[in-house]
Motif scaffolding. Sequence first.
Motif, PDB file in Angstrom:
ATOM      1  N   LEU A   1       0.828  -1.192   0.000  1.00  0.00           N
ATOM      2  CA  LEU A   1       0.000   0.000   0.000  1.00  0.00           C
ATOM      3  C   LEU A   1       0.872   1.256   0.000  1.00  0.00           C
ATOM      4  O   LEU A   1       0.611   2.215  -0.742  1.00  0.00           O
ATOM      5  CB  LEU A   1      -0.921  -0.010   1.229  1.00  0.00           C
ATOM      6  CG  LEU A   1      -1.988   1.092   1.298  1.00  0.00           C
ATOM      7  CD1 LEU A   1      -3.224   0.584   2.032  1.00  0.00           C
ATOM      8  CD2 LEU A   1      -1.459   2.335   1.997  1.00  0.00           C
ATOM      9  N   GLU A   2       1.920   1.253   0.805  1.00  0.00           N
ATOM     10  CA  GLU A   2       2.816   2.412   0.859  1.00  0.00           C
ATOM     11  C   GLU A   2       3.455   2.671  -0.504  1.00  0.00           C
ATOM     12  O   GLU A   2       3.545   3.819  -0.959  1.00  0.00           O
ATOM     13  CB  GLU A   2       3.897   2.181   1.916  1.00  0.00           C
ATOM     14  CG  GLU A   2       4.861   3.350   2.046  1.00  0.00           C
ATOM     15  CD  GLU A   2       5.871   3.133   3.150  1.00  0.00           C
ATOM     16  OE1 GLU A   2       6.835   3.926   3.199  1.00  0.00           O
ATOM     17  OE2 GLU A   2       5.716   2.188   3.954  1.00  0.00           O
ATOM     18  N   GLU A   3       3.888   1.630  -1.173  1.00  0.00           N
ATOM     19  CA  GLU A   3       4.520   1.786  -2.486  1.00  0.00           C
ATOM     20  C   GLU A   3       3.531   2.342  -3.511  1.00  0.00           C
ATOM     21  O   GLU A   3       3.890   3.187  -4.340  1.00  0.00           O
ATOM     22  CB  GLU A   3       5.082   0.441  -2.956  1.00  0.00           C
ATOM     23  CG  GLU A   3       6.294  -0.018  -2.154  1.00  0.00           C
ATOM     24  CD  GLU A   3       6.768  -1.394  -2.582  1.00  0.00           C
ATOM     25  OE1 GLU A   3       6.080  -2.017  -3.437  1.00  0.00           O
ATOM     26  OE2 GLU A   3       7.812  -1.856  -2.073  1.00  0.00           O
TER      27      GLU A   3
ATOM     28  N   VAL B   1       5.121  13.256  -1.396  1.00  0.00           N
ATOM     29  CA  VAL B   1       6.487  13.437  -0.870  1.00  0.00           C
ATOM     30  C   VAL B   1       6.759  12.574   0.358  1.00  0.00           C
ATOM     31  O   VAL B   1       7.921  12.402   0.740  1.00  0.00           O
ATOM     32  CB  VAL B   1       6.737  14.919  -0.533  1.00  0.00           C
ATOM     33  CG1 VAL B   1       6.704  15.769  -1.788  1.00  0.00           C
ATOM     34  CG2 VAL B   1       5.733  15.450   0.483  1.00  0.00           C
ATOM     35  N   SER B   2       5.712  12.036   0.991  1.00  0.00           N
ATOM     36  CA  SER B   2       5.952  11.178   2.156  1.00  0.00           C
ATOM     37  C   SER B   2       4.728  10.317   2.405  1.00  0.00           C
ATOM     38  O   SER B   2       3.594  10.712   2.098  1.00  0.00           O
ATOM     39  CB  SER B   2       6.275  12.010   3.398  1.00  0.00           C
ATOM     40  OG  SER B   2       5.155  12.787   3.790  1.00  0.00           O
ATOM     41  N   VAL B   3       4.967   9.141   2.956  1.00  0.00           N
ATOM     42  CA  VAL B   3       3.888   8.238   3.357  1.00  0.00           C
ATOM     43  C   VAL B   3       4.341   7.526   4.624  1.00  0.00           C
ATOM     44  O   VAL B   3       5.410   6.916   4.657  1.00  0.00           O
ATOM     45  CB  VAL B   3       3.574   7.182   2.274  1.00  0.00           C
ATOM     46  CG1 VAL B   3       2.446   6.259   2.751  1.00  0.00           C
ATOM     47  CG2 VAL B   3       3.216   7.835   0.957  1.00  0.00           C
ATOM     48  N   HIS B   4       3.554   7.633   5.687  1.00  0.00           N
ATOM     49  CA  HIS B   4       3.862   6.854   6.878  1.00  0.00           C
ATOM     50  C   HIS B   4       2.596   6.568   7.658  1.00  0.00           C
ATOM     51  O   HIS B   4       1.570   7.231   7.474  1.00  0.00           O
ATOM     52  CB  HIS B   4       4.902   7.552   7.766  1.00  0.00           C
ATOM     53  CG  HIS B   4       4.389   8.772   8.459  1.00  0.00           C
ATOM     54  ND1 HIS B   4       4.368  10.015   7.870  1.00  0.00           N
ATOM     55  CD2 HIS B   4       3.877   8.932   9.721  1.00  0.00           C
ATOM     56  CE1 HIS B   4       3.872  10.900   8.733  1.00  0.00           C
ATOM     57  NE2 HIS B   4       3.564  10.279   9.832  1.00  0.00           N
ATOM     58  N   ARG B   5       2.706   5.564   8.511  1.00  0.00           N
ATOM     59  CA  ARG B   5       1.535   5.115   9.260  1.00  0.00           C
ATOM     60  C   ARG B   5       1.541   5.711  10.661  1.00  0.00           C
ATOM     61  O   ARG B   5       2.583   5.847  11.290  1.00  0.00           O
ATOM     62  CB  ARG B   5       1.515   3.595   9.347  1.00  0.00           C
ATOM     63  CG  ARG B   5       0.258   3.039   9.966  1.00  0.00           C
ATOM     64  CD  ARG B   5      -0.086   1.670   9.434  1.00  0.00           C
ATOM     65  NE  ARG B   5      -1.479   1.332   9.723  1.00  0.00           N
ATOM     66  CZ  ARG B   5      -2.122   0.355   9.134  1.00  0.00           C
ATOM     67  NH1 ARG B   5      -1.541  -0.349   8.188  1.00  0.00           N
ATOM     68  NH2 ARG B   5      -3.364   0.077   9.476  1.00  0.00           N
ATOM     69  N   GLU B   6       0.329   6.097  11.123  1.00  0.00           N
ATOM     70  CA  GLU B   6       0.156   6.620  12.475  1.00  0.00           C
ATOM     71  C   GLU B   6      -1.097   5.967  13.047  1.00  0.00           C
ATOM     72  O   GLU B   6      -2.217   6.431  12.841  1.00  0.00           O
ATOM     73  CB  GLU B   6       0.002   8.142  12.436  1.00  0.00           C
ATOM     74  CG  GLU B   6      -0.007   8.801  13.804  1.00  0.00           C
ATOM     75  CD  GLU B   6      -0.068  10.315  13.690  1.00  0.00           C
ATOM     76  OE1 GLU B   6      -1.201  10.854  13.775  1.00  0.00           O
ATOM     77  OE2 GLU B   6       0.982  10.948  13.505  1.00  0.00           O
TER      78      GLU B   6
ATOM     79  N   LEU C   1      -6.400   3.621  -4.417  1.00  0.00           N
ATOM     80  CA  LEU C   1      -6.784   2.598  -3.449  1.00  0.00           C
ATOM     81  C   LEU C   1      -7.950   1.765  -3.946  1.00  0.00           C
ATOM     82  O   LEU C   1      -8.002   0.550  -3.729  1.00  0.00           O
ATOM     83  CB  LEU C   1      -7.125   3.261  -2.110  1.00  0.00           C
ATOM     84  CG  LEU C   1      -5.954   3.965  -1.397  1.00  0.00           C
ATOM     85  CD1 LEU C   1      -6.428   4.613  -0.106  1.00  0.00           C
ATOM     86  CD2 LEU C   1      -4.813   2.991  -1.126  1.00  0.00           C
ATOM     87  N   GLN C   2      -8.901   2.418  -4.621  1.00  0.00           N
ATOM     88  CA  GLN C   2     -10.030   1.671  -5.179  1.00  0.00           C
ATOM     89  C   GLN C   2      -9.563   0.711  -6.270  1.00  0.00           C
ATOM     90  O   GLN C   2     -10.073  -0.408  -6.382  1.00  0.00           O
ATOM     91  CB  GLN C   2     -11.070   2.651  -5.717  1.00  0.00           C
ATOM     92  CG  GLN C   2     -11.812   3.400  -4.621  1.00  0.00           C
ATOM     93  CD  GLN C   2     -12.594   4.589  -5.136  1.00  0.00           C
ATOM     94  OE1 GLN C   2     -12.607   4.860  -6.345  1.00  0.00           O
ATOM     95  NE2 GLN C   2     -13.249   5.314  -4.234  1.00  0.00           N
ATOM     96  N   GLU C   3      -8.592   1.146  -7.060  1.00  0.00           N
ATOM     97  CA  GLU C   3      -8.037   0.258  -8.089  1.00  0.00           C
ATOM     98  C   GLU C   3      -7.380  -0.965  -7.471  1.00  0.00           C
ATOM     99  O   GLU C   3      -7.321  -2.042  -8.083  1.00  0.00           O
ATOM    100  CB  GLU C   3      -7.013   1.020  -8.937  1.00  0.00           C
ATOM    101  CG  GLU C   3      -7.629   2.067  -9.861  1.00  0.00           C
ATOM    102  CD  GLU C   3      -6.577   2.921 -10.543  1.00  0.00           C
ATOM    103  OE1 GLU C   3      -5.385   2.835 -10.135  1.00  0.00           O
ATOM    104  OE2 GLU C   3      -6.928   3.670 -11.478  1.00  0.00           O
ATOM    105  N   ALA C   4      -6.856  -0.792  -6.244  1.00  0.00           N
ATOM    106  CA  ALA C   4      -6.215  -1.919  -5.557  1.00  0.00           C
ATOM    107  C   ALA C   4      -7.227  -2.789  -4.814  1.00  0.00           C
ATOM    108  O   ALA C   4      -6.844  -3.743  -4.125  1.00  0.00           O
ATOM    109  CB  ALA C   4      -5.179  -1.389  -4.568  1.00  0.00           C
ATOM    110  N   GLY C   5      -8.525  -2.458  -4.944  1.00  0.00           N
ATOM    111  CA  GLY C   5      -9.561  -3.255  -4.310  1.00  0.00           C
ATOM    112  C   GLY C   5      -9.783  -2.921  -2.849  1.00  0.00           C
ATOM    113  O   GLY C   5     -10.382  -3.714  -2.117  1.00  0.00           O
ATOM    114  N   LEU C   6      -9.315  -1.759  -2.406  1.00  0.00           N
ATOM    115  CA  LEU C   6      -9.459  -1.380  -1.009  1.00  0.00           C
ATOM    116  C   LEU C   6     -10.690  -0.497  -0.809  1.00  0.00           C
ATOM    117  O   LEU C   6     -11.090   0.248  -1.703  1.00  0.00           O
ATOM    118  CB  LEU C   6      -8.209  -0.628  -0.544  1.00  0.00           C
ATOM    119  CG  LEU C   6      -6.879  -1.394  -0.659  1.00  0.00           C
ATOM    120  CD1 LEU C   6      -5.731  -0.521  -0.207  1.00  0.00           C
ATOM    121  CD2 LEU C   6      -6.932  -2.683   0.162  1.00  0.00           C
ATOM    122  N   THR C   7     -11.281  -0.560   0.370  1.00  0.00           N
ATOM    123  CA  THR C   7     -12.425   0.266   0.735  1.00  0.00           C
ATOM    124  C   THR C   7     -11.936   1.426   1.594  1.00  0.00           C
ATOM    125  O   THR C   7     -11.396   1.215   2.689  1.00  0.00           O
ATOM    126  CB  THR C   7     -13.462  -0.548   1.515  1.00  0.00           C
ATOM    127  OG1 THR C   7     -13.879  -1.663   0.712  1.00  0.00           O
ATOM    128  CG2 THR C   7     -14.668   0.316   1.865  1.00  0.00           C
TER     129      THR C   7
END
Length: 328
Positions: free
Chosen positions: A257-259, A268-273, A293-299
Motif C-alpha cells: 500500500l505504501e509503495e 512526498v511522504s507516506v507513513h503510518r500513524e 486505493l479503489q483500483e487496488a480493491g481497497l475500501t
Amino acid sequence: MTVLTSTDDREPAIWTDGLAKNYGNTVAVDDLHLEIAPGEVFGLLGPNGAGKTTTILMLLGLSEPSAGQARVVGLDPTRQALEVKRRVGYVPDNAGFYGGLTGQQNLEYTAQLNGLDPATRRDRIASLLDEVGLAERADEPVRTYSHGMRQRLGIADALLKDPEVLILDEPTLGLDPRGADQVLDLVNDLASQRSVAVLLASHLLGQVQVVCSRVGIFVDGRMVASGTVDELAAQHGGRLVVEVQTAQDDELEDQDLEERLRDLPGIVSVHREGELWLVGAQHDARQDIATRLQEAGLTVVHLRQRSEELGAIYRRYFAEEGSGDTVG
C-alpha cells in the motif's frame, strides 16, 4: 510585491494599492496591495513592529500614507476620514471605557456621540449587549469587568454605528483561552450573519488560523504572502497532509500500500500513524489517492485533508525574509 485579492465579485470593503508609510529612514509599511470582501474575516499576521497597527491607522485616516492609496467602503481615508469613521468600527488591543459607568451607560455615551436617537440607541444597545453576552452584567460598573468582558464591550461599542467594516487590533491579547474563544466566536458570527468585513490584526497564529478565511503575512513592513492556509503552504513549497484509512478486513500488505501511494505524482511522504496513513503531498491529492486505493480493491473509510499548521508556514516566511527596521 504581493497582491492580496478576494474572490468576491462585490466592491471590496477594504482596498489598497501600493500603500506605504515611512518615518524618516524607517519603513513601516511598504507597497501594500490588499482587497478584503464584505463578510470576509481577513487576518493580518505578524510580530509586534511588523507594520500591522500602522496599516490600520492609515485605513482609519489617522495617519497619512507616504505613498499609494486606500479605499475603505469606497472612501478615501485621507480625504474623507470622518465619513470613514462613521462607517467603520475599530477595537484597539485594550478598549478604554469609563470604569465608574456601567456597560450600558458607556454604550449610551457612545451612541449619543454618534447621533443615534433615543429609541434607536435603546433598542440597539439592548440587542448588542445580548449579542456579546453582557446583558446580565449591563448594569454593573465596567471597573468590575474582566479584560475579556471589556473586549466584548469594545466590540459592542464599535457595532453601535452599524458599521460595514470592523477592524480589530490584537483583540484577544491578554485573554485566557475561554475569553479568547468567546471573542473569536463573536467575530465569526458578525461576519457570517451581518456580512461585516473584519480585518483582524494579530501575532497569535493559532487564533488567526481558526477564525480567518484568508491570512496575510507581514514581515518587516511588507506583505510577503497571502491566501488560505493551504494556499500559503503551496506558495512556499509546503505540503498538505491527507489522512487515509481503509477497511480493517482489507488484505493488502502495508508495504504494498505504501509503495502504491508513493508512486502517485506529487507525493512526498507516506507513513503510518495508528490506523491512519498520513500522505504528504505538494497539492490536493485526495482524488488521486482514492482512485489508486479503489483500483487496488481497497475500501476507503476515511479520507481527509489536514492543513499544515500556520505556525510552521509563518516561521519559514519569517526566516526567509529576515529582519529589518520597522515600526508599528
